[in-house]
Design an enzyme around this catalytic site. Structure first.
Site, mmCIF file in Angstrom:
data_model
loop_
_atom_site.group_PDB
_atom_site.id
_atom_site.type_symbol
_atom_site.label_atom_id
_atom_site.label_comp_id
_atom_site.label_asym_id
_atom_site.label_seq_id
_atom_site.Cartn_x
_atom_site.Cartn_y
_atom_site.Cartn_z
ATOM 1 N N ARG A 1 -27.565 -16.336 -24.674
ATOM 2 C CA ARG A 1 -28.181 -17.077 -25.418
ATOM 3 C C ARG A 1 -27.318 -17.128 -26.859
ATOM 4 N NH1 ARG A 1 -34.625 -17.544 -25.900
ATOM 5 N NH2 ARG A 1 -34.006 -18.899 -24.085
ATOM 6 N N HIS B 1 -30.165 -26.339 -22.372
ATOM 7 C CA HIS B 1 -30.773 -25.234 -22.028
ATOM 8 C C HIS B 1 -30.946 -25.658 -20.470
ATOM 9 C CE1 HIS B 1 -33.315 -21.982 -21.681
ATOM 10 N NE2 HIS B 1 -34.510 -22.186 -22.312
ATOM 11 N N CYS C 1 -41.432 -25.943 -22.062
ATOM 12 C CA CYS C 1 -40.581 -24.774 -21.764
ATOM 13 C C CYS C 1 -41.305 -23.706 -22.377
ATOM 14 C CB CYS C 1 -39.216 -25.025 -22.244
ATOM 15 S SG CYS C 1 -39.135 -25.211 -24.218
ATOM 16 N N ARG D 1 -38.631 -20.460 -13.668
ATOM 17 C CA ARG D 1 -37.460 -20.039 -14.361
ATOM 18 C C ARG D 1 -36.812 -19.028 -13.456
ATOM 19 N NH1 ARG D 1 -36.266 -20.365 -19.929
ATOM 20 N NH2 ARG D 1 -34.459 -19.492 -19.189
#
Ligand code: CP
Ligand code: NVA
Length: 306
Positions: free
Chosen positions: A102, A129, A264, A292
């Site tokens: 990330r 993303h 999200c 996810r």
């Protein structure tokens, strides 16, 4: 050759296979899984920013697949400050089988991937993303039974999440409209790429500035924070400018009666979305968050499995 997942485009040839594999994995027992596809494999997770979903879903996902995940926080590595990106990439490649990263910038993401001899998975940067997008479209598929031909409307900031959705919708033959203020449109290269792909798939990708016009006929309404991580200094100005883009009941009235609402997360009730929408009957944000993990397990197997 190693397979990096930096962009949704890195799944262009098997995106729907990955989603199908995620559906299969979701059906398998969550706890005490007998799966050991990734037995002995270790995922290094490098974070420059905070996370709830990405960290936990990758860690639990790896465990369920028989592997392990190691968390490497911002203070431990200080990537690019304490140590160069290329040295971090080289060292980590000697310990782990894949890196989930990330990052603040897509440039650092690409640099790490260039120097790492193991696969790198983008767990969010300033441009994309991709894992979120896979989970989002998995959720749409589950709720609507298909993807092709559906209308997704993204309202708000043309950010990393929006960019990845443009590519994901294009690849799966969905239609997508992104309604953003004129200075906050999605990335121009990604938009052009998505429009080119959509042409070949019979889908339509558009950007506009009027959220009411955009939401007309929506099967899916999607929004995200107006202030992404790293933009905190612009918080006040952004919150004022984006106010007309709040997803609330008045806006959602224009959507199809059976629309679903996606975000999200983390969400800010009263800003990009009203509590009545995100906590209301159309919202599927917690299924989306759960997905996810299932989507990423499929991605991990695609990247690391035999
Ligand atoms: N949606 C998402 O990526 O959440 P986290 O920032 O908590 O990982
Ligand atoms: N656009 C947001 C997504 C958070 C998951 C950000 O980059 O902070």
């Amino acid at each position: 050759m190693k397979r990096d997942i930096i962009s949704v485009m890195d799944m262009k040839d098997d995106f729907e296979d990955i989603l199908a594999s995620a559906v299969k994995m979701k059906k398998e027992p969550k706890k005490g899984s007998k799966q050991d596809v990734l037995k002995g494999k270790v995922l290094g997770m490098v974070f420059e920013k905070p996370s709830l979903r990405t960290r936990i879903s990758f860690e639990v996902g790896m465990t369920q697949l028989g592997g392990k995940a190691v968390y490497i926080g911002p203070d431990e590595v200080s990537i690019g400050k304490r140590e160069s990106v290329s040295d971090v990439a080289n060292v980590l490649s000697r310990y782990v089988n894949a890196i989930m990263y990330r990052a603040f910038s897509n440039q650092t993401m690409r640099e790490l991937a260039k120097h790492a001899s193991v696969p790198v998975i983008n767990g969010l940067d300033d441009l994309e993303h991709p894992c979120q997008c896979a989970a989002d479209l998995l959720t749409v598929m589950e709720k609507k039974g298909k993807l092709k031909g559906l209308q997704l409307v993204y309202v708000g900031d043309g950010n990393n999440v929006c960019n990845s959705l443009l590519l994901g919708c294009a690849l799966t033959g969905m239609n997508m409209r992104a309604a953003t203020p004129k200075d906050f449109k999605p990335n121009a290269d990604i938009l052009a790429k998505a429009q080119e792909i959509a042409k070949g798939k019979g889908g339509r990708i558009e950007t506009l500035s009027n959220p009411y016009q955009a939401v007309e006929g929506a099967d899916v309404i999607y929004t995200d924070t107006w202030v992404s991580m790293g933009q905190e200094a612009e918080k006040q100005a952004r919150e004022k400018l984006f106010l007309p883009y709040q997803v609330n009941d008045k806006l959602a009235e224009k959507a199809n009666k059976d629309y679903i609402f996606l975000h999200c997360l983390p969400a800010h009730r009263g800003l990009e979305v009203s509590a009545e929408v995100i906590d209301g009957p159309h919202s599927v944000v917690f299924d989306e968050a759960e997905n996810r993990m299932h989507a990423q397990k499929a991605i991990l197997v695609a990247v690391l499995g035999k």
